[in-house]
Design a protein around this motif. Structure first.
Motif, PDB file in Angstrom:
ATOM      1  N   ARG A   1      -1.232  -4.395   0.547  1.00 46.10           N
ATOM      2  CA  ARG A   1      -1.136  -3.311   1.508  1.00 46.10           C
ATOM      3  C   ARG A   1       0.232  -2.588   1.211  1.00 46.10           C
TER       4      ARG A   1
ATOM      5  N   SER B   1     -11.823  11.784  -6.319  1.00 44.44           N
ATOM      6  CA  SER B   1     -11.644  10.763  -5.153  1.00 44.44           C
ATOM      7  C   SER B   1     -12.029   9.312  -6.178  1.00 44.44           C
TER       8      SER B   1
ATOM      9  N   PHE C   1      -6.980  -2.040   5.064  1.00 39.18           N
ATOM     10  CA  PHE C   1      -6.824  -0.717   5.366  1.00 39.18           C
ATOM     11  C   PHE C   1      -6.882  -0.818   6.932  1.00 39.18           C
ATOM     12  N   ASP C   2      -6.486  -1.669   7.785  1.00 40.99           N
ATOM     13  CA  ASP C   2      -6.674  -1.532   9.236  1.00 40.99           C
ATOM     14  C   ASP C   2      -5.139  -2.177   9.815  1.00 40.99           C
TER      15      ASP C   2
ATOM     16  N   ALA D   1      -9.077   3.256  -3.415  1.00 39.39           N
ATOM     17  CA  ALA D   1      -7.694   2.582  -3.598  1.00 39.39           C
ATOM     18  C   ALA D   1      -7.925   1.279  -4.122  1.00 39.39           C
TER      19      ALA D   1
ATOM     20  N   VAL E   1      -0.748  -0.076  -1.622  1.00 39.85           N
ATOM     21  CA  VAL E   1      -1.606   0.964  -1.438  1.00 39.85           C
ATOM     22  C   VAL E   1      -0.938   1.878  -0.570  1.00 39.85           C
ATOM     23  N   GLU E   2       0.325   1.547   0.058  1.00 43.30           N
ATOM     24  CA  GLU E   2       1.001   2.442   1.079  1.00 43.30           C
ATOM     25  C   GLU E   2       1.648   3.313   0.203  1.00 43.30           C
TER      26      GLU E   2
ATOM     27  N   ASP F   1       2.168   6.301  -2.262  1.00 45.60           N
ATOM     28  CA  ASP F   1       1.043   7.313  -2.895  1.00 45.60           C
ATOM     29  C   ASP F   1       0.749   7.287  -4.282  1.00 45.60           C
TER      30      ASP F   1
ATOM     31  N   GLN G   1     -10.275   3.571   1.966  1.00 42.53           N
ATOM     32  CA  GLN G   1      -9.200   4.281   1.612  1.00 42.53           C
ATOM     33  C   GLN G   1      -9.415   4.974   0.110  1.00 42.53           C
ATOM     34  N   THR G   2      -9.097   6.521  -0.049  1.00 48.00           N
ATOM     35  CA  THR G   2      -9.342   6.882  -1.334  1.00 48.00           C
ATOM     36  C   THR G   2      -8.044   7.430  -1.847  1.00 48.00           C
ATOM     37  N   ILE G   3      -8.084   7.673  -3.198  1.00 49.08           N
ATOM     38  CA  ILE G   3      -6.600   8.355  -3.842  1.00 49.08           C
ATOM     39  C   ILE G   3      -7.389   9.626  -4.301  1.00 49.08           C
TER      40      ILE G   3
ATOM     41  N   SER H   1      -3.381   2.780  -6.739  1.00 47.24           N
ATOM     42  CA  SER H   1      -4.615   2.010  -6.557  1.00 47.24           C
ATOM     43  C   SER H   1      -4.378   0.504  -7.015  1.00 47.24           C
TER      44      SER H   1
END
Ligand code: NAP
Length: 258
Positions: free
Chosen positions: A214, A10, A241-242, A13, A217-218, A220, A2-4, A223
């Motif tokens: 998690r 970019s 990330f899954d 995360a 990173v959820e 917004d 995942q990236t921010i 990172s």
């Protein structure tokens, strides 16, 4: 990964924190992280491990521009000439022509903030730092940097985890379109042993440390840069990330910080 998306950049995360890693252990951890798919590394002049970080990056064979690299200038070196010397010395040790992000490690009353920010902006203009930012800045100091001195900052790196997540810190970063990089994101290991986080994790087949990361990173614009020295922990921290926390679980973790 995942990236921010922040200010046109970019940023992965998840990154590897390297505080307290040194010598062979640091080299091995960075090599292992890069093999596992990490593409974001956090170091600092003060960590004394930039040479090992740079060597591990080079030996990995991964293109330099595929890795997001952060280093920091310590509080005793924030006058203009000293900041330049420190940043250039970091580049020499890292053996790279640029860092992706150059941070003021801690604010210091010994150097006028405007002078430091101007020196950092000059390093950015010269391509030695793609972006600049700060660390351990309060919302008030961040406001001063951005509104009074007009600094264009990518991030504020601050302590931020389930036991310490001041909403004002995140609101300040977001208000300026900046990223908040959460340091000590597993609370220096404490969150990994937390029974409430572990109970949440069982619902998803995840560990307490993974729930902590998690949850971060959820949010917004956040990172995380957990430090891990074992391949097991490095891999565990990547595997966030899954799955997604249900709203009631997100709220339960948020209540720990309140
Ligand atoms: P942290 O990442 O929250 O915690 C690191 C500790 O947690 C280590 O003891 C590590 O053990 C353990 N750990 C990591 N993943 C784990 C897992 N999946 N299960 C169980 N234990 C786990 O704390 P931190 O090192 O203070 O912060 C991370 C990074 O943030 C630092 O390395 C540094 O890059 C940055 N930082 C910046 C500042 C600043 O002023 N800007 C200040 C502090 C930290 P093992 O090593 O045994 O794997």
């Amino acid at each position: 990964m995942q990236t921010i998306s922040v200010k046109g950049r970019s940023v992965p995360a998840l990154g590897l924190g390297t505080w307290a890693l040194s010598g062979r252990q640091c080299y091995d951890a960075v090599r292992a992280a890069l093999e596992l798919g990490y593409r974001h590394i956090d170091t600092a002049d003060m960590y004394g491990n930039e040479a090992e970080v740079g060597r591990a990056m080079r030996d990995s064979g991964i293109a330099r521009d595929a890795i997001f690299l952060t280093t920091k200038v310590p509080p005793g070196k924030l006058r203009a000439a000293a900041a330049r010397r420190a940043a250039e010395e970091s580049l020499r040790k890292l053996a790279t022509p640029y860092v992706d992000l150059l941070l003021v490690h801690w604010p210091s009353s010994e150097a006028p903030l405007a002078e430091t920010l101007d020196a950092f902006a000059a390093l950015r203009r010269e391509g030695k730092a793609r972006d600049i930012g700060v660390s351990n800045f309060s919302p008030t100091l961040l406001k001063e940097a951005v509104e009074r001195h007009g600094a264009d900052l990518l991030c504020n790196q601050v302590e931020y985890h389930p036991y310490h997540a001041p909403p004002a810190l995140l609101a300040a970063a977001r208000g300026y379109g900046m990223m908040l990089t959460a340091y000590s994101p597993v609370a220096r290991g404490r969150a990994a042993g937390d029974r409430a986080l572990a109970a949440i994790g069982r619902k998803y087949g995840k560990s307490a440390a993974q729930v902590s990361l998690r949850w971060l990173v959820e949010q917004d614009g956040v990172s995380v840069i957990p430090k891990a020295s074992s391949r097991l922990h490095l891999a565990e921290n990547m595997a966030i990330f899954d799955f997604a926390l249900a709203p009631e679980d997100r709220a339960a973790v948020a209540a720990m910080a309140a």
